[in-house]
Design a protein around this motif. Structure first.
Motif, mmCIF file in Angstrom:
data_model
loop_
_atom_site.group_PDB
_atom_site.id
_atom_site.type_symbol
_atom_site.label_atom_id
_atom_site.label_comp_id
_atom_site.label_asym_id
_atom_site.label_seq_id
_atom_site.Cartn_x
_atom_site.Cartn_y
_atom_site.Cartn_z
ATOM 1 N N GLY A 39 0.819 -1.214 0.000
ATOM 2 C CA GLY A 39 0.000 0.000 0.000
ATOM 3 C C GLY A 39 0.849 1.259 0.000
ATOM 4 O O GLY A 39 0.537 2.231 -0.695
ATOM 5 N N SER A 40 1.929 1.263 0.757
ATOM 6 C CA SER A 40 2.829 2.420 0.787
ATOM 7 C C SER A 40 3.493 2.629 -0.573
ATOM 8 O O SER A 40 3.613 3.763 -1.047
ATOM 9 N N ALA A 43 0.869 3.957 -2.922
ATOM 10 C CA ALA A 43 0.562 5.344 -2.575
ATOM 11 C C ALA A 43 1.666 6.277 -3.055
ATOM 12 O O ALA A 43 1.392 7.390 -3.525
ATOM 13 N N ASN A 52 -4.629 11.881 -7.307
ATOM 14 C CA ASN A 52 -4.036 11.016 -6.283
ATOM 15 C C ASN A 52 -4.864 10.891 -5.007
ATOM 16 O O ASN A 52 -4.860 9.852 -4.369
ATOM 17 N N TRP A 56 -5.652 7.477 -3.128
ATOM 18 C CA TRP A 56 -5.147 7.206 -1.779
ATOM 19 C C TRP A 56 -6.278 6.729 -0.862
ATOM 20 O O TRP A 56 -6.085 5.847 -0.028
ATOM 21 N N LEU A 59 -6.979 3.172 -1.829
ATOM 22 C CA LEU A 59 -5.899 2.306 -1.322
ATOM 23 C C LEU A 59 -6.022 2.105 0.182
ATOM 24 O O LEU A 59 -5.849 0.995 0.691
ATOM 25 N N GLY A 60 -6.333 3.178 0.900
ATOM 26 C CA GLY A 60 -6.507 3.075 2.352
ATOM 27 C C GLY A 60 -7.684 2.179 2.726
ATOM 28 O O GLY A 60 -7.594 1.381 3.662
#
Length: 172
Positions: A39-40, A43, A52, A56, A59-60
């Motif tokens: 994930g990082s 991101a 983005n 994000w 993704l979170g």
């Protein structure tokens, strides 16, 4: 942490109270690290894109669901599983929302065995196999210090049968 005394009968006491071995949490921790690392990385890649912020958030959300499903749920399941040997019975309690339990009186236990492979021996755990008057033997996996638990359970079974024999002898 002792097992709640309110669930025990009058002259019953806890001999062993344990949770499954921590080795069952290795895969969830590895999955946690993979989800956080992946994930990082995604991101950081998304930082270059003009849209983005929604990415994000997505993704979170996906990462949060995966962490809850793959890491938090197994941790709670591990924490709420109890293997308890008392002076009168063997108890197993599992579950969070739906609790299940097995109680086997000591006098119903016919034999107690254990097994552990090389990995289990390295971790200090194994499978405890209890044969009682039921059809199938019950297997309890990932019991920490399984040889010690086996010995203590065997002693309690023998003590229970010796007390029964003595009581029968005294009644004659």
């Amino acid at each position: 942490m002792a097992y709640p005394d309110g669930l025990l009968s009058e002259d019953e006491y806890v001999v062993v109270h344990t949770h499954p071995h921590w080795k069952m949490l290795v895969v969830p921790v590895v999955l946690f690290l993979i989800v956080v690392g992946g994930g990082s990385y995604l991101a950081a890649l998304a930082a270059e894109l003009p849209w983005n912020v929604p990415l994000w958030i997505a993704l979170g959300a996906v990462g949060g669901v995966l962490i809850i499903w793959w890491t938090l749920a197994p941790l709670v399941r591990w924490r709420t599983t109890h293997f308890v040997v008392t002076s009168r019975r063997l108890m197993v309690r599992e579950g969070v929302f739906t609790r299940t339990g097995v109680d086997i009186p000591m006098w119903r236990i016919n034999s107690v065995r254990f097994s552990h492979g090389i990995v289990d021996r390295l971790f200090g755990c194994g499978t405890l196999i209890v044969e009682s008057a039921s059809d199938e033997p019950l297997e309890f996996d990932d019991i920490p210090k399984v040889e010690r638990v086996h010995t203590l359970l065997y002693r309690e079974v023998n003590d229970e049968s010796e007390q029964d024999d003595q009581e029968r002898w005294e009644r004659r």
